[in-house]
Design a protein around this motif. Structure first.
Motif, mmCIF file in Angstrom:
data_model
loop_
_atom_site.group_PDB
_atom_site.id
_atom_site.type_symbol
_atom_site.label_atom_id
_atom_site.label_comp_id
_atom_site.label_asym_id
_atom_site.label_seq_id
_atom_site.Cartn_x
_atom_site.Cartn_y
_atom_site.Cartn_z
ATOM 1 N N GLN A 115 32.504 -57.346 -88.160
ATOM 2 C CA GLN A 115 33.902 -57.382 -87.753
ATOM 3 C C GLN A 115 34.626 -58.539 -88.419
ATOM 4 O OE1 GLN A 115 33.605 -57.551 -83.481
ATOM 5 N NE2 GLN A 115 33.531 -55.316 -83.235
ATOM 6 N N GLU A 116 34.001 -59.711 -88.468
ATOM 7 C CA GLU A 116 34.642 -60.882 -89.080
ATOM 8 C C GLU A 116 34.774 -60.723 -90.586
ATOM 9 O OE1 GLU A 116 36.160 -63.279 -87.800
ATOM 10 O OE2 GLU A 116 35.566 -63.181 -85.702
ATOM 11 N N PHE A 117 33.745 -60.143 -91.232
ATOM 12 C CA PHE A 117 33.789 -59.967 -92.677
ATOM 13 C C PHE A 117 34.624 -58.744 -93.080
ATOM 14 C CE2 PHE A 117 30.505 -63.061 -92.564
ATOM 15 C CZ PHE A 117 30.396 -63.611 -93.842
ATOM 16 N N GLY A 118 34.878 -57.871 -92.102
ATOM 17 C CA GLY A 118 35.693 -56.695 -92.379
ATOM 18 C C GLY A 118 35.016 -55.661 -93.250
ATOM 19 N N ARG A 119 33.682 -55.644 -93.240
ATOM 20 C CA ARG A 119 32.919 -54.704 -94.059
ATOM 21 C C ARG A 119 31.482 -54.678 -93.571
ATOM 22 N NH1 ARG A 119 29.612 -57.921 -96.797
ATOM 23 N NH2 ARG A 119 30.312 -60.028 -97.402
ATOM 24 N N PRO A 120 30.719 -53.654 -93.963
ATOM 25 C CA PRO A 120 29.286 -53.650 -93.631
ATOM 26 C C PRO A 120 28.576 -54.778 -94.370
ATOM 27 C CG PRO A 120 30.050 -51.449 -94.240
ATOM 28 C CD PRO A 120 31.154 -52.399 -94.606
ATOM 29 N N LEU A 121 27.568 -55.342 -93.756
ATOM 30 C CA LEU A 121 26.808 -56.410 -94.396
ATOM 31 C C LEU A 121 25.911 -55.842 -95.478
ATOM 32 C CD1 LEU A 121 25.720 -58.567 -91.307
ATOM 33 C CD2 LEU A 121 27.736 -58.833 -92.759
ATOM 34 N N SER A 122 25.712 -56.626 -96.535
ATOM 35 C CA SER A 122 24.822 -56.218 -97.617
ATOM 36 C C SER A 122 23.371 -56.380 -97.172
ATOM 37 C CB SER A 122 25.075 -57.075 -98.850
ATOM 38 O OG SER A 122 24.635 -58.416 -98.610
ATOM 39 N N PRO A 123 22.412 -55.744 -97.860
ATOM 40 C CA PRO A 123 20.994 -55.930 -97.514
ATOM 41 C C PRO A 123 20.579 -57.399 -97.537
ATOM 42 C CG PRO A 123 21.247 -54.063 -98.974
ATOM 43 C CD PRO A 123 22.593 -54.720 -98.908
ATOM 44 N N PHE A 124 21.089 -58.163 -98.505
ATOM 45 C CA PHE A 124 20.754 -59.587 -98.573
ATOM 46 C C PHE A 124 21.289 -60.326 -97.359
ATOM 47 C CE2 PHE A 124 22.066 -63.912 -99.701
ATOM 48 C CZ PHE A 124 20.833 -64.462 -100.043
ATOM 49 N N GLU A 125 22.503 -60.004 -96.935
ATOM 50 C CA GLU A 125 23.102 -60.663 -95.772
ATOM 51 C C GLU A 125 22.345 -60.296 -94.496
ATOM 52 O OE1 GLU A 125 27.732 -60.970 -97.350
ATOM 53 O OE2 GLU A 125 27.020 -59.173 -96.320
ATOM 54 N N CYS A 126 21.927 -59.035 -94.378
ATOM 55 C CA CYS A 126 21.128 -58.612 -93.221
ATOM 56 C C CYS A 126 19.805 -59.359 -93.187
ATOM 57 C CB CYS A 126 20.878 -57.109 -93.268
ATOM 58 S SG CYS A 126 22.353 -56.110 -92.937
ATOM 59 N N GLU A 127 19.207 -59.539 -94.360
ATOM 60 C CA GLU A 127 17.941 -60.271 -94.440
ATOM 61 C C GLU A 127 18.132 -61.738 -94.050
ATOM 62 O OE1 GLU A 127 14.421 -61.373 -97.685
ATOM 63 O OE2 GLU A 127 16.083 -60.065 -98.257
ATOM 64 N N THR A 128 19.266 -62.311 -94.476
ATOM 65 C CA THR A 128 19.567 -63.704 -94.120
ATOM 66 C C THR A 128 19.708 -63.852 -92.609
ATOM 67 O OG1 THR A 128 20.699 -64.066 -96.231
ATOM 68 C CG2 THR A 128 21.180 -65.615 -94.445
ATOM 69 N N LEU A 129 20.404 -62.910 -91.981
ATOM 70 C CA LEU A 129 20.543 -62.931 -90.525
ATOM 71 C C LEU A 129 19.176 -62.859 -89.852
ATOM 72 C CD1 LEU A 129 23.611 -60.764 -89.414
ATOM 73 C CD2 LEU A 129 23.087 -63.103 -88.759
ATOM 74 N N ALA A 130 18.314 -61.987 -90.357
ATOM 75 C CA ALA A 130 16.971 -61.842 -89.792
ATOM 76 C C ALA A 130 16.177 -63.132 -89.945
ATOM 77 C CB ALA A 130 16.243 -60.682 -90.465
ATOM 78 N N LEU A 131 16.334 -63.815 -91.065
ATOM 79 C CA LEU A 131 15.629 -65.087 -91.288
ATOM 80 C C LEU A 131 16.119 -66.157 -90.318
ATOM 81 C CD1 LEU A 131 15.508 -65.243 -95.204
ATOM 82 C CD2 LEU A 131 13.587 -64.896 -93.638
ATOM 83 N N TRP A 132 17.427 -66.188 -90.078
ATOM 84 C CA TRP A 132 17.959 -67.154 -89.116
ATOM 85 C C TRP A 132 17.349 -66.942 -87.728
ATOM 86 C CZ3 TRP A 132 23.774 -66.329 -90.701
ATOM 87 C CH2 TRP A 132 24.021 -67.027 -91.898
ATOM 88 N N LEU A 133 17.181 -65.675 -87.375
ATOM 89 C CA LEU A 133 16.654 -65.355 -86.048
ATOM 90 C C LEU A 133 15.147 -65.547 -85.963
ATOM 91 C CD1 LEU A 133 18.726 -62.095 -85.465
ATOM 92 C CD2 LEU A 133 18.931 -64.172 -84.101
ATOM 93 N N ASP A 134 14.417 -65.002 -86.930
ATOM 94 C CA ASP A 134 12.960 -64.947 -86.831
ATOM 95 C C ASP A 134 12.267 -66.190 -87.368
ATOM 96 O OD1 ASP A 134 13.295 -62.399 -85.812
ATOM 97 O OD2 ASP A 134 13.102 -61.433 -87.775
ATOM 98 N N ASP A 135 12.720 -66.700 -88.510
ATOM 99 C CA ASP A 135 12.056 -67.855 -89.120
ATOM 100 C C ASP A 135 12.614 -69.182 -88.608
ATOM 101 O OD1 ASP A 135 10.749 -65.909 -90.464
ATOM 102 O OD2 ASP A 135 11.268 -66.581 -92.484
ATOM 103 N N ASP A 136 13.944 -69.283 -88.598
ATOM 104 C CA ASP A 136 14.571 -70.542 -88.162
ATOM 105 C C ASP A 136 14.714 -70.644 -86.650
ATOM 106 O OD1 ASP A 136 14.813 -71.252 -90.824
ATOM 107 O OD2 ASP A 136 16.805 -70.367 -91.016
ATOM 108 N N ARG A 137 14.516 -69.519 -85.953
ATOM 109 C CA ARG A 137 14.573 -69.491 -84.484
ATOM 110 C C ARG A 137 15.919 -69.935 -83.930
ATOM 111 N NH1 ARG A 137 10.542 -66.188 -82.920
ATOM 112 N NH2 ARG A 137 8.591 -66.721 -83.954
#
Length: 235
Positions: free
Chosen positions: A134-156
Motif C-alpha cells: 500500500q505504501e509503495f503503491g505496487r506489488p513487492l518484487s521477489p527481492f523485496e519479499c525476500e528482504t522482508l522475510a529476512l527481517w522477520l526470520d533472520d534478524d528477528r
C-alpha cells in the motif's frame, strides 16, 4: 442464615481451571468422562481419596458398571492414576491422583497458545506485506519479499517494529528498502524493541537533525568550506 443455608455453604465448592472446560474436547475427553472427573475431584477435596464406582455413580445418571468402565478408560488414557498411600499407622491403601490430568491440561494449554501465536504471527506477516504494498503503491518484487522475510526470520524484527521503520522512511521521504534496512539496523544496535522506543528514538533523531541543520547553516556563513551533516540513516 437458616440451617439449610448453613449446610449448603458448608458443602463448599470445587476448584477447576477454566482451561479444562475449554480444552477437554481437544484432550479426547467426552462429557460423561468430564463429569466423572469433576466428581473424583470433589471426592478428593472432601478427603475421600479412593471413591468407589458405586459412590461416584450415585451422583451421576450412569450405572455402577458404566462408571467402572469410564474409570478404567480414564486410567488407560492417563488422566487418572492409582497411587499407594500409607496411614499414620503404616497401613497401605490405594488412592486416586489426578496430577496426570493437570499435566496433560498444561500441555494442551501450551499447545493451543503456541498454535494461536503462530496463527497471529502469520496474520501479522501477511498484514505487513499488505502495508508495504500500500505504501509503495505496487506489488513487492521477489527481492523485496525476500528482504522482508529476512527481517522477520533472520534478524528477528517484530512486524510492528518493521512497520514503524516503514513509517520513519515515509516521514523522511526516503521510501526504499535500503533506507528501511538501515533504520532497523540502527534500532537493533541501540536496543530498540518496542513501538514506544522506536517513536521516541525517531523523535529525538529528528530533533537532533533539525538542530544540526541550523548549526551547519550558521557555520556556513563564517566558514568557506562547511562540513556537510550526515545522519545515521543517510545512504
Amino acid at each position: 442464615m437458616n440451617e439449610n443455608m448453613v449446610k449448603w455453604v458448608q458443602e463448599g465448592n470445587i476448584s477447576i481451571p477454566r482451561a479444562l472446560l475449554l480444552y477437554y474436547k481437544d484432550m479426547n475427553i467426552n462429557e460423561n468422562e468430564l463429569v466423572l472427573l469433576l466428581h473424583v475431584i470433589s471426592f478428593l477435596e472432601k478427603g475421600n481419596d479412593f471413591p468407589t464406582p458405586t459412590e461416584i455413580s450415585s451422583r451421576m445418571t450412569i450405572s455402577t458398571s458404566q462408571c467402572t468402565e469410564l474409570l478404567r478408560k480414564l486410567i488407560q488414557k492417563g488422566f487418572i492414576k492409582i497411587d499407594d498411600g500409607y496411614s499414620n499407622e503404616g497401613i497401605r491403601f490405594e488412592k486416586y491422583t489426578i496430577e496426570p490430568l493437570w499435566q496433560k491440561l498444561v500441555n494442551e494449554y501450551l499447545l493451543n497458545q503456541n498454535a494461536q501465536q503462530k496463527e497471529q504471527n502469520e496474520k501479522n506477516e501477511m498484514d505487513l506485506y499488505t502495508v508495504f504494498e500500500q505504501e509503495f503503491g505496487r506489488p513487492l518484487s521477489p527481492f523485496e519479499c525476500e528482504t522482508l522475510a529476512l527481517w522477520l526470520d533472520d534478524d528477528r524484527h517484530e512486524p510492528i517494529i518493521i512497520k514503524a521503520a516503514l513509517r520513519e522512511a515515509v516521514i523522511s521521504g526516503k521510501l526504499n528498502f535500503r533506507y528501511i534496512d538501515r533504520i532497523l539496523f540502527e534500532w537493533k544496535k541501540n536496543g530498540i524493541k518496542t513501538i514506544e522506543q522506536a517513536k521516541s528514538y525517531g523523535n529525538k533523531f529528528r530533533q537532533n537533525s533539525r538542530h544540526s541543520v541550523r548549526t551547519n547553516s550558521e557555520e556556513e556563513t563564517s566558514r568557506p568550506e562547511a562540513v556537510p551533516f550526515y545522519n545515521w540513516l543517510e545512504q
